[in-house]
Scaffold this motif. Structure first.
Motif, PDB file in Angstrom:
ATOM      1  N   SER A  51       2.894  -5.915  -1.858  1.00  0.00           N
ATOM      2  CA  SER A  51       2.201  -6.072  -0.591  1.00  0.00           C
ATOM      3  C   SER A  51       3.254  -6.093   0.511  1.00  0.00           C
ATOM      4  O   SER A  51       4.201  -6.872   0.445  1.00  0.00           O
ATOM      5  CB  SER A  51       1.383  -7.364  -0.581  1.00  0.00           C
ATOM      6  N   ALA A  52       3.090  -5.222   1.495  1.00  0.00           N
ATOM      7  CA  ALA A  52       4.041  -5.115   2.595  1.00  0.00           C
ATOM      8  C   ALA A  52       3.275  -4.772   3.869  1.00  0.00           C
ATOM      9  O   ALA A  52       2.233  -4.110   3.811  1.00  0.00           O
ATOM     10  CB  ALA A  52       5.071  -4.026   2.291  1.00  0.00           C
ATOM     11  N   PRO A  53       3.773  -5.204   5.028  1.00  0.00           N
ATOM     12  CA  PRO A  53       3.053  -4.940   6.275  1.00  0.00           C
ATOM     13  C   PRO A  53       2.810  -3.455   6.558  1.00  0.00           C
ATOM     14  O   PRO A  53       1.758  -3.083   7.048  1.00  0.00           O
ATOM     15  CB  PRO A  53       3.965  -5.548   7.343  1.00  0.00           C
ATOM     16  N   LYS A  54       3.765  -2.592   6.231  1.00  0.00           N
ATOM     17  CA  LYS A  54       3.614  -1.176   6.560  1.00  0.00           C
ATOM     18  C   LYS A  54       2.797  -0.393   5.541  1.00  0.00           C
ATOM     19  O   LYS A  54       2.090   0.533   5.887  1.00  0.00           O
ATOM     20  CB  LYS A  54       4.984  -0.527   6.722  1.00  0.00           C
ATOM     21  N   LEU A  55       2.894  -0.750   4.276  1.00  0.00           N
ATOM     22  CA  LEU A  55       2.192   0.006   3.229  1.00  0.00           C
ATOM     23  C   LEU A  55       0.899  -0.658   2.773  1.00  0.00           C
ATOM     24  O   LEU A  55       0.131  -0.056   2.040  1.00  0.00           O
ATOM     25  CB  LEU A  55       3.098   0.211   2.023  1.00  0.00           C
ATOM     26  N   GLY A  56       0.682  -1.902   3.153  1.00  0.00           N
ATOM     27  CA  GLY A  56      -0.496  -2.609   2.676  1.00  0.00           C
ATOM     28  C   GLY A  56      -0.266  -3.105   1.258  1.00  0.00           C
ATOM     29  O   GLY A  56       0.857  -3.249   0.801  1.00  0.00           O
TER      30      GLY A  56
END
Length: 156
Positions: A50-55
């Motif tokens: 889970s990451a802010p840019k990739l979701g």
């Protein structure tokens, strides 16, 4: 420049991540079976990030270990794919190969991905931004042991 950083990051993570994980070896049929006979050459690894840019993304990595000769470390062949809730995808195939009595080594890889982002407030500017980036990368390196721990060879 941003694309190059993404490509390098994805390739590095894919090459490094599987080293700590291996499939559970099957139970030995025979009490006298050696440890070498009971280990599976296959690697299976679920991928959840889970990451802010990739979701939030989920996928998997499958690998195979093969020893070409007794003096060389095991070679690794990997295939990886992920899909995220932002409709972003990534897939790749990688190999780290040792052969010729550990005098020759190769690293090969190919990566493809599509990164989709939607920002309601891009960097606090108040603007709504949607981006779509495509990632295509391939790399190769061949090295030959010249003497001791000194290797020489091309890479692309």
């Amino acid at each position: 420049m941003r694309e190059l950083k993404k490509i390098i990051l994805v390739a590095a993570l894919c090459l490094i991540s599987p080293y700590s994980f291996a499939a559970e070896p099957p139970a030995a049929e025979d009490e006298g079976a050696s440890d070498k006979e009971s280990r599976s050459p296959w690697l299976f690894l679920p991928l959840i990030t889970s990451a802010p840019k990739l979701g939030t993304s989920a996928g998997g990595l499958t690998g195979y270990l093969h020893k070409f000769d007794a003096d060389s470390p095991p070679s690794m062949f990997l295939v990886k794919a992920t899909y995220s809730n932002t409709d972003s995808i990534s897939a790749g195939a990688f190999a780290r190969i040792y052969f010729g009595h550990d005098k020759q080594r190769m690293v090969l890889g190919i990566v493809h991905g599509e990164v989709n982002n939607e920002y309601a407030d891009y960097l606090g500017t108040g603007y709504e931004v949607q981006t779509k980036d495509n990632i295509y990368a391939a790399f190769a390196r061949y090295t030959y042991r010249v003497k001791g721990d000194w290797f020489l060879g091309p890479q692309a």
